[in-house]
Design an enzyme around this catalytic site. Structure first.
Site, PDB file in Angstrom:
ATOM      1  N   PRO A  36      -3.932  17.887 -24.409  1.00 28.01           N
ATOM      2  CA  PRO A  36      -2.889  17.018 -24.937  1.00 28.01           C
ATOM      3  C   PRO A  36      -3.296  15.549 -24.893  1.00 28.01           C
ATOM      4  CG  PRO A  36      -2.281  17.874 -22.758  1.00 28.01           C
ATOM      5  CD  PRO A  36      -3.601  18.452 -23.096  1.00 28.01           C
ATOM      6  N   ARG A  74      30.305  27.433 -32.225  1.00 23.78           N
ATOM      7  CA  ARG A  74      30.814  28.173 -33.390  1.00 23.78           C
ATOM      8  C   ARG A  74      30.581  27.362 -34.666  1.00 23.78           C
ATOM      9  NH1 ARG A  74      33.244  32.854 -32.337  1.00 23.78           N
ATOM     10  NH2 ARG A  74      34.400  32.932 -34.294  1.00 23.78           N
ATOM     11  N   HIS A 122      25.924  35.173 -32.347  1.00 22.61           N
ATOM     12  CA  HIS A 122      27.284  35.419 -31.850  1.00 22.61           C
ATOM     13  C   HIS A 122      27.656  34.269 -30.930  1.00 22.61           C
ATOM     14  CE1 HIS A 122      30.695  37.355 -29.802  1.00 22.61           C
ATOM     15  NE2 HIS A 122      30.164  36.852 -28.693  1.00 22.61           N
ATOM     16  N   ARG A 129     -23.095   7.972 -33.596  1.00 24.23           N
ATOM     17  CA  ARG A 129     -22.624   9.200 -34.247  1.00 24.23           C
ATOM     18  C   ARG A 129     -22.155   8.912 -35.669  1.00 24.23           C
ATOM     19  NH1 ARG A 129     -17.628  12.516 -31.636  1.00 24.23           N
ATOM     20  NH2 ARG A 129     -16.399  11.011 -32.798  1.00 24.23           N
ATOM     21  N   ASN A 156      24.290  38.628 -39.170  1.00 19.20           N
ATOM     22  CA  ASN A 156      24.566  37.197 -39.304  1.00 19.20           C
ATOM     23  C   ASN A 156      23.972  36.347 -38.172  1.00 19.20           C
ATOM     24  OD1 ASN A 156      26.245  37.940 -37.305  1.00 19.20           O
ATOM     25  ND2 ASN A 156      28.149  37.234 -38.258  1.00 19.20           N
ATOM     26  N   GLU A 191      32.217  37.349 -21.449  1.00 19.36           N
ATOM     27  CA  GLU A 191      30.925  37.655 -22.075  1.00 19.36           C
ATOM     28  C   GLU A 191      29.752  37.148 -21.244  1.00 19.36           C
ATOM     29  OE1 GLU A 191      32.626  37.684 -26.663  1.00 19.36           O
ATOM     30  OE2 GLU A 191      31.235  36.113 -26.067  1.00 19.36           O
ATOM     31  N   GLY A 243     -17.186  17.342 -27.214  1.00 13.04           N
ATOM     32  CA  GLY A 243     -17.687  18.344 -28.156  1.00 13.04           C
ATOM     33  C   GLY A 243     -19.066  18.841 -27.766  1.00 13.04           C
ATOM     34  N   TYR A 275      31.534  45.096 -27.396  1.00 16.59           N
ATOM     35  CA  TYR A 275      32.493  44.960 -28.501  1.00 16.59           C
ATOM     36  C   TYR A 275      33.742  45.813 -28.270  1.00 16.59           C
ATOM     37  CZ  TYR A 275      29.013  42.369 -31.181  1.00 16.59           C
ATOM     38  OH  TYR A 275      28.125  41.412 -31.615  1.00 16.59           O
ATOM     39  N   LYS A 326      21.018  37.536 -32.484  1.00 17.61           N
ATOM     40  CA  LYS A 326      21.068  38.971 -32.751  1.00 17.61           C
ATOM     41  C   LYS A 326      19.700  39.493 -33.225  1.00 17.61           C
ATOM     42  CE  LYS A 326      25.997  38.865 -33.880  1.00 17.61           C
ATOM     43  NZ  LYS A 326      27.029  39.178 -34.891  1.00 17.61           N
ATOM     44  N   GLY A 333      -9.557  17.806 -26.677  1.00 21.59           N
ATOM     45  CA  GLY A 333      -8.836  16.688 -27.289  1.00 21.59           C
ATOM     46  C   GLY A 333      -7.335  16.878 -27.333  1.00 21.59           C
ATOM     47  N   ARG A 373      23.784  30.606 -39.254  1.00 23.89           N
ATOM     48  CA  ARG A 373      23.946  31.832 -40.032  1.00 23.89           C
ATOM     49  C   ARG A 373      23.413  31.655 -41.447  1.00 23.89           C
ATOM     50  NH1 ARG A 373      29.700  33.304 -37.212  1.00 23.89           N
ATOM     51  NH2 ARG A 373      28.868  34.941 -35.860  1.00 23.89           N
TER      52      ARG A 373
HETATM   53  N1  LIG Z   1     -24.216  12.524 -22.026  1.00 24.31           N
HETATM   54  C1  LIG Z   1     -24.519  11.983 -23.186  1.00 24.31           C
HETATM   55  N2  LIG Z   1     -25.453  11.022 -23.256  1.00 24.31           N
HETATM   56  C2  LIG Z   1     -25.759  10.442 -24.432  1.00 24.31           C
HETATM   57  N3  LIG Z   1     -25.196  10.767 -25.598  1.00 24.31           N
HETATM   58  C3  LIG Z   1     -24.245  11.701 -25.589  1.00 24.31           C
HETATM   59  C4  LIG Z   1     -23.849  12.363 -24.389  1.00 24.31           C
HETATM   60  N4  LIG Z   1     -22.879  13.243 -24.683  1.00 24.31           N
HETATM   61  C5  LIG Z   1     -22.660  13.155 -26.000  1.00 24.31           C
HETATM   62  N5  LIG Z   1     -23.478  12.237 -26.553  1.00 24.31           N
HETATM   63  C6  LIG Z   1     -23.518  11.831 -27.951  1.00 24.31           C
HETATM   64  O1  LIG Z   1     -22.380  10.990 -28.133  1.00 24.31           O
HETATM   65  C7  LIG Z   1     -21.731  11.276 -29.336  1.00 24.31           C
HETATM   66  C8  LIG Z   1     -20.292  11.666 -29.044  1.00 24.31           C
HETATM   67  O2  LIG Z   1     -20.285  12.919 -28.396  1.00 24.31           O
HETATM   68  P1  LIG Z   1     -19.200  14.005 -28.743  1.00 24.31           P
HETATM   69  O3  LIG Z   1     -19.543  15.213 -27.958  1.00 24.31           O
HETATM   70  O4  LIG Z   1     -19.112  14.140 -30.214  1.00 24.31           O
HETATM   71  O5  LIG Z   1     -17.911  13.275 -28.167  1.00 24.31           O
HETATM   72  P2  LIG Z   1     -16.379  13.602 -28.246  1.00 24.31           P
HETATM   73  O6  LIG Z   1     -16.259  15.034 -28.685  1.00 24.31           O
HETATM   74  O7  LIG Z   1     -15.889  13.373 -26.868  1.00 24.31           O
HETATM   75  O8  LIG Z   1     -15.834  12.618 -29.222  1.00 24.31           O
HETATM   76  C9  LIG Z   1     -22.527  12.346 -30.028  1.00 24.31           C
HETATM   77  O9  LIG Z   1     -23.340  11.753 -30.992  1.00 24.31           O
HETATM   78  C10 LIG Z   1     -23.348  12.978 -28.913  1.00 24.31           C
HETATM   79  O10 LIG Z   1     -24.574  13.452 -29.364  1.00 24.31           O
HETATM   80  N1  LIG Z   2      -4.585  16.252 -30.038  1.00 23.77           N
HETATM   81  C1  LIG Z   2      -5.032  15.427 -30.959  1.00 23.77           C
HETATM   82  C2  LIG Z   2      -6.407  15.333 -31.217  1.00 23.77           C
HETATM   83  C3  LIG Z   2      -6.847  14.440 -32.182  1.00 23.77           C
HETATM   84  N2  LIG Z   2      -5.951  13.712 -32.863  1.00 23.77           N
HETATM   85  C4  LIG Z   2      -6.380  12.777 -33.910  1.00 23.77           C
HETATM   86  O1  LIG Z   2      -7.718  13.053 -34.284  1.00 23.77           O
HETATM   87  C5  LIG Z   2      -8.560  11.935 -33.980  1.00 23.77           C
HETATM   88  C6  LIG Z   2      -9.950  12.406 -33.595  1.00 23.77           C
HETATM   89  O2  LIG Z   2      -9.854  13.191 -32.448  1.00 23.77           O
HETATM   90  P1  LIG Z   2     -11.102  13.994 -31.859  1.00 23.77           P
HETATM   91  O3  LIG Z   2     -10.642  14.696 -30.652  1.00 23.77           O
HETATM   92  O4  LIG Z   2     -11.748  14.796 -32.932  1.00 23.77           O
HETATM   93  O5  LIG Z   2     -12.170  12.902 -31.556  1.00 23.77           O
HETATM   94  P2  LIG Z   2     -12.399  11.896 -30.387  1.00 23.77           P
HETATM   95  O6  LIG Z   2     -11.368  10.828 -30.594  1.00 23.77           O
HETATM   96  O7  LIG Z   2     -12.253  12.569 -29.085  1.00 23.77           O
HETATM   97  O8  LIG Z   2     -13.779  11.452 -30.666  1.00 23.77           O
HETATM   98  C7  LIG Z   2      -7.811  11.152 -32.938  1.00 23.77           C
HETATM   99  O9  LIG Z   2      -8.168   9.797 -32.871  1.00 23.77           O
HETATM  100  C8  LIG Z   2      -6.364  11.350 -33.406  1.00 23.77           C
HETATM  101  O10 LIG Z   2      -6.061  10.515 -34.494  1.00 23.77           O
HETATM  102  C9  LIG Z   2      -4.605  13.819 -32.581  1.00 23.77           C
HETATM  103  O11 LIG Z   2      -3.791  13.142 -33.171  1.00 23.77           O
HETATM  104  N3  LIG Z   2      -4.156  14.681 -31.634  1.00 23.77           N
END
Ligand SMILES: Nc1ncnc2c1ncn2[C@@H]1O[C@H](COP(=O)(O)OP(=O)(O)O)[C@@H](O)[C@H]1O
Ligand SMILES: Nc1ccn([C@@H]2O[C@H](COP(=O)(O)OP(=O)(O)O)[C@@H](O)[C@H]2O)c(=O)n1
Length: 597
Positions: free
Chosen positions: A315, A83, A116, A351, A113, A127, A240, A47, A9, A313, A103
């Site tokens: 699904p 129900r 329905h 990294r 509530n 219905e 990233g 109703y 509702k 990252g 409810r």
């Molecule tokens: N094409 C590449 N060649 C060398 N180093 C890379 C490259 N792409 C990313 N990196 C380096 O690798 C590491 C992981 O990259 P990042 O973008 O953080 O990966 P993800 O987000 O997939 O975990 C970082 O320190 C980044 O600077």
């Molecule tokens: N969709 C996601 C993304 C990350 N994660 C968690 O976060 C961690 C780090 O993910 P991230 O995407 O930042 O890093 P990368 O594993 O790609 O380097 C993963 O190892 C998972 O433990 C998750 O559970 N579900």
């Protein structure tokens, strides 16, 4: 299988997703559903058995005070079971005698509530026909019952001997899909409109209908979000790094699932500790938590005018893919960073020297690799089967990898209006730390560059880029029998005409102030996987969904012209599907949930 009519509702409509989740978790199948706005006349019809009773006017006013969700539920003993799940009529009493009931959870008092349910098989039949008149029939406006539609010109039905020839299987399927589409998208509202029309008998019925349908349009917008592209790949594959480049050049917003989860750990929320432990162990956080966070970020990006969102990252599991599709939207495509473990390991260890991340150490890295191979790679297979993966060779240097990506994004965008005068600069893209939005002056410089439309050709000052629906393979209508549609997930859930996965077993979630784990759009048909337990804790504070604003015009981004990418960079670009703009099927009614362009 017994069927019953269930209504959410107006007082509980805002929480309909939670209601549906409970319905599905209780083992009901949602056979049909429609969101609609009742008019006073329709409410009184519904109703009719209470005609003359003192509360009828109040009840009808309440039922017309907002939208309702009508569902046909099926299950053994569905009428009684629903129900029971609804609980006692009075929500106040329900809270003490049946605290888990609908409810008790979603209602206010005896009238408001929340739900329905039909009280007998006869009532259920009546219905259900009221809200979902059988196809080919029109509702009897006087009684609400369905009757056979008259032949054109009011003629009686033809005798069987003159019946049209039997229809082909394809025609039957198309008709069934069209019926499903009409029932979920239009019938409820249209029936209400016709009832009001018949009552008011306006001089200009067409104008009246147009006005009514606009006013009570339950689907005023399509996907309310900016375009979405999934960015997937193993840990350290460069997701990233390259996302920051796309943000810089295309004005998209980067939403990293990992960053959102890490922020959650930092926020010391009740779920933070659990998430922190899972990250350290390379485990995947339950989908409904991540999707809640992602959805908030996507809404924010959409509101800020981002033309698209890179979901980095996520699904991470096949069932999360289906869950996201149902709870948020379909992605345009998936950008997949193909990178061997050895390379990723080296990068991550490097990294790890500065990242401060709890999982950039060899022990966690090994666990993350295992999780990735076992659980995340099947996601790529899933999208690959749908032809929506753009696979990148991620071992090359950053610039080289980006050239390929730039080409993919440029290709996936359609050059639209090329009039510089009509253009505006992109909204400053909210970006992850480290990425720099391009300042206006730079945009002006880029504007002088050649257009991407054709390499070397002098381009317009700025070029309006919009995503081409035709270029996004999984946006066009998907046929139920198309190859690759079947999901590998054991808890596959049929959704309308297609089968989608749903996260099967979700770890019990402690109470936390997360966004409500929303469920499938109401018009989808859900079957309950036995083990589905994606339900939030009852005491969980569930934010109402922020109403996303209508999708803004895509912001304008001037990507620099990429040098041509070598073949080896794009490992599996599915360029056949990228190049040609496949036409939408003529009878687009075959798609129960078409994505708007
Ligand atoms: N094409 C590449 N060649 C060398 N180093 C890379 C490259 N792409 C990313 N990196 C380096 O690798 C590491 C992981 O990259 P990042 O973008 O953080 O990966 P993800 O987000 O997939 O975990 C970082 O320190 C980044 O600077
Ligand atoms: N969709 C996601 C993304 C990350 N994660 C968690 O976060 C961690 C780090 O993910 P991230 O995407 O930042 O890093 P990368 O594993 O790609 O380097 C993963 O190892 C998972 O433990 C998750 O559970 N579900």
């Amino acid at each position: 299988m017994e069927q019953t009519l269930a209504l959410v509702k107006p007082d509980a409509f805002a929480r309909k997703d939670e209601v549906v989740l409970k319905v599905v978790s209780a083992g009901f199948t949602v056979e049909k559903s429609a969101e609609l706005q009742l008019t006073p006349a329709r409410a009184a019809q519904f109703y009719a058995e209470h005609a003359g009773k003192p509360f009828l006017d109040d009840l009808c006013n309440f039922m017309c005070s907002g939208r309702v969700l009508a569902m046909v539920l099926s299950k053994e003993g569905a009428i009684k079971a629903w129900r029971e799940l609804m609980g006692p009529t009075d929500s106040v009493a329900a809270r003490s005698t049946a605290p888990d009931s609908m409810r008790a959870l979603f209602g206010t008092d005896k009238q408001k509530n929340a739900c329905h349910g039909s009280d007998s098989p006869e009532a259920a039949a009546r219905e259900i026909a009221f809200f979902f008149p059988p196809s080919g029939e029109i509702p009897d406006l006087a009684t609400g019952a369905a009757q056979a539609a008259p032949m054109e010109g009011g003629a009686a039905a033809e005798p069987a001997a003159n019946a049209p020839p039997a229809r082909s299987e394809g025609q039957v399927r198309a008709a069934a899909l069209a019926k499903e589409y009409l029932e979920t998208k239009l019938t409820g509202t249209l029936t209400g409109a016709l009832a009001e029309l018949a009552k008011d008998t306006p001089a200009d019925p067409i104008a009246y209908l147009v006005d009514y349908l606009r006013k009570f349009n339950p689907h005023p917008q399509g996907s309310p979000y900016a375009k979405i592209v999934f960015v997937l790949g193993g840990p350290g594959s460069g997701k990233g790094t390259q996302s920051a480049n796309i943000v810089r050049d295309f004005g998209w917003t980067h939403v990293s699932a990992g960053d959102l989860l890490r922020d959650e750990v930092q926020s010391k929320s009740t779920q933070g500790k659990m998430i922190g432990d899972m990250i350290k162990n390379g485990q995947i956080v339950p989908g409904h938590i991540t999707i809640g966070l992602l959805k908030k970020a996507i809404v924010k990006a959409t509101d800020a005018g981002a033309p698209g969102v890179l979901v980095d990252g996520f699904p991470r599991k096949v069932d999360q893919a289906g869950m996201f599709e149902k709870m948020v939207a379909k992605a345009e495509f998936t950008l997949f960073f193909d990178c061997p473990e050895k390379v990723m390991e080296e990068r991550l260890l490097e990294r790890g020297k500065t990242s401060g991340r709890s999982d950039d150490n060899i022990k966690s890295i090994k666990k993350r690799f295992k999780t990735f191979v076992e659980q995340s790679m099947p996601v790529i297979d899933y999208y690959e089967a749908k032809g929506s993966v753009r696979r990148i060779n991620a071992t090359k240097p950053v610039d080289e990898v980006y050239r390929t990506i730039n080409a993919i994004f440029t290709e996936a965008m359609q050059v639209g209006n090329e009039k510089a005068a009509s253009l505006t600069a992109p909204a400053a893209p909210p970006a992850r730390a480290g990425s720099k939005p391009k300042p206006q002056a730079q945009l002006a410089e880029v504007a002088k560059m050649p257009s991407n439309k054709s390499e070397g050709e002098a381009g317009p000052a700025l070029t309006r880029h919009v995503f081409s629906t035709a270029l996004a393979p999984n946006v066009v209508a998907e046929q139920p029998s198309a190859e690759g549609q079947e999901m590998p997930a054991s808890a596959a859930v049929p959704v309308g005409s297609e089968t989608l996965p749903v996260e099967a077993a979700v770890a019990p979630e402690p109470a936390a102030p997360y966004v409500a784990p929303v469920v499938a759009p109401a018009e989808t048909s859900l079957e309950a996987p036995a083990e589905l337990s994606a339900e939030p804790a009852d005491d969980q504070a569930l934010d109402p969904e922020p109403e996303p604003k209508p999708k803004p015009e895509p912001a304008l981004a001037p990507p620099p012209p990429p040098p041509p990418a070598s073949d080896s960079d794009v490992l599996s670009p599915r360029s056949d599907q990228l190049q040609a703009a496949p036409e939408l099927p003529e009878d687009s009614a075959q798609s129960p949930t078409p994505m708007p362009a």
